[in-house]
Design an enzyme around this catalytic site. Structure first.
Site, PDB file in Angstrom:
ATOM      1  N   ARG A  99       0.855  -1.219   0.096  1.00  0.00           N
ATOM      2  CA  ARG A  99       0.016  -0.005   0.044  1.00  0.00           C
ATOM      3  C   ARG A  99       0.795   1.215   0.041  1.00  0.00           C
ATOM      4  O   ARG A  99       2.158   1.264   0.071  1.00  0.00           O
ATOM      5  CB  ARG A  99      -0.939  -0.077   1.434  1.00  0.00           C
ATOM      6  N   GLU A 119       2.091  -6.048   5.429  1.00  0.00           N
ATOM      7  CA  GLU A 119       2.452  -6.808   6.436  1.00  0.00           C
ATOM      8  C   GLU A 119       3.954  -6.625   7.184  1.00  0.00           C
ATOM      9  O   GLU A 119       4.243  -7.433   8.273  1.00  0.00           O
ATOM     10  CB  GLU A 119       2.420  -8.296   5.856  1.00  0.00           C
ATOM     11  N   GLU A 120       4.520  -5.718   6.670  1.00  0.00           N
ATOM     12  CA  GLU A 120       5.708  -5.171   7.354  1.00  0.00           C
ATOM     13  C   GLU A 120       6.765  -6.266   7.481  1.00  0.00           C
ATOM     14  O   GLU A 120       7.522  -6.572   8.369  1.00  0.00           O
ATOM     15  CB  GLU A 120       5.594  -4.572   8.571  1.00  0.00           C
ATOM     16  N   ASP A 195      10.211   7.453  11.988  1.00  0.00           N
ATOM     17  CA  ASP A 195       8.840   7.527  11.122  1.00  0.00           C
ATOM     18  C   ASP A 195       9.054   8.877  10.232  1.00  0.00           C
ATOM     19  O   ASP A 195       9.654   9.112   9.488  1.00  0.00           O
ATOM     20  CB  ASP A 195       7.807   7.562  12.055  1.00  0.00           C
TER      21      ASP A 195
END
Length: 294
Positions: A99, A119-120, A195
């Site tokens: 995504r 799903e990392e 992040d």
């Protein structure tokens, strides 16, 4: 000491991507997991929320008064006056697990954004730039979770985060948007993960630490020079706003916290604000490559 204030305790599952609307004096941001776009008016404290068709990884202002939003599998025009999302471009339709994630508009008006494995787990994510003609151009790849593209004040350096690898890279950036000389700029130690981020007027990089409970400020040489502590664990991104660009607005998240931690972190997922000792850079508006798919 800088003391952040929670100005909207909305409890976002994955609050992300704040941008500053100068005309509205408002902050727009997304909750990826709850598929929502939010708006906070800084003068009236009025709030608004719109549902999105799929997970919104980012939202950026466009030159027509609307926004471009990166949903799960494409770029969409979002009009807050109607709440409508209209598709502009498909992205990575052939990579089912991916995504779109964080995005940024550079000073020339071009959109940069990343994709990630939802799903990392797998390094299927990439960094993209939207061209003058609206083409989606891949600029780098091999990421599990992409985050925080941003540029230096002189527009010669692009910073980009490999969150799972706890690494922020720097690239040389030319006037045509080409990247070269990829190098490690910051390697975060411990259990926190870098992040989203933003650059201030002095060229320093402010990095939100997911799982770190803080934002760290780094010099243009990569030396940590300041820390802003928060009363919650997952700090996701900041944007500079206000008339003097010295108010930082910060998104946070509940994602990944245990039920016990959620009870303790009563302000987790809230929108925060703090006053910065230096101004940030102006919010850029997307003016290039806004092409509706036909």
């Amino acid at each position: 000491m800088i003391s952040p204030e929670c100005i909207w305790p909305l409890g976002a599952e994955l609050g992300e991507g704040p941008v500053w609307s100068t005309g509205e004096k408002a902050v727009y941001f997304v909750d990826i997991k709850r598929k929502q776009v939010h708006r906070y008016a800084t003068e009236t404290r009025e709030t608004m929320t719109w549902p999105a068709p799929s997970e919104p990884g980012f939202i950026v202002p466009a030159d027509d008064g609307a926004f471009v939003c990166g949903l799960r599998k494409g770029l969409y025009r979002f009009d807050p006056r109607t709440g409508a999302f209209d598709k502009l471009k498909d992205v990575e339709r052939d990579v089912a697990v991916n995504r779109l994630n964080d995005g940024f508009v550079d000073p020339q008006g071009y959109l940069w954004f990343g994709s990630m494995d939802d799903e990392e787990k797998a390094p299927t994510g990439a960094l993209y730039r939207v061209s003058e003609r609206g083409e989606i151009e891949r600029r780098d790849d091999g990421y599990v979770i992409t985050n925080g593209p941003t540029t230096s004040p002189d527009r010669r350096t692009l910073y980009h985060t490999d969150t799972l690898a706890q690494t922020i890279y720097a690239f040389d950036l030319d006037e045509h948007g080409a990247l070269s000389n990829k190098r490690t700029f910051i390697k975060v130690q411990g259990t926190a993960h870098p992040d989203g981020m933003a650059v201030d007027a002095e060229g320093c990089l402010w990095v939100a630490l997911f799982g770190g409970g803080c934002i760290e400020r780094y010099s243009s040489e990569g030396t940590q020079i300041d820390t802003v502590a928060f009363p919650c664990s997952n700090i996701t991104k900041l944007v500079f706003g206000g008339d003097d660009l010295r108010t930082a607005y910060v998104t946070t998240a509940l994602k990944g916290l245990s039920p016990a931690r959620r009870e303790r972190e009563t302000l987790g997922g809230g929108l925060f604000a703090f006053r910065s000792p230096v101004p940030g850079l102006p919010q850029n508006v997307m003016t290039r490559g806004l092409v509706r798919e036909r």
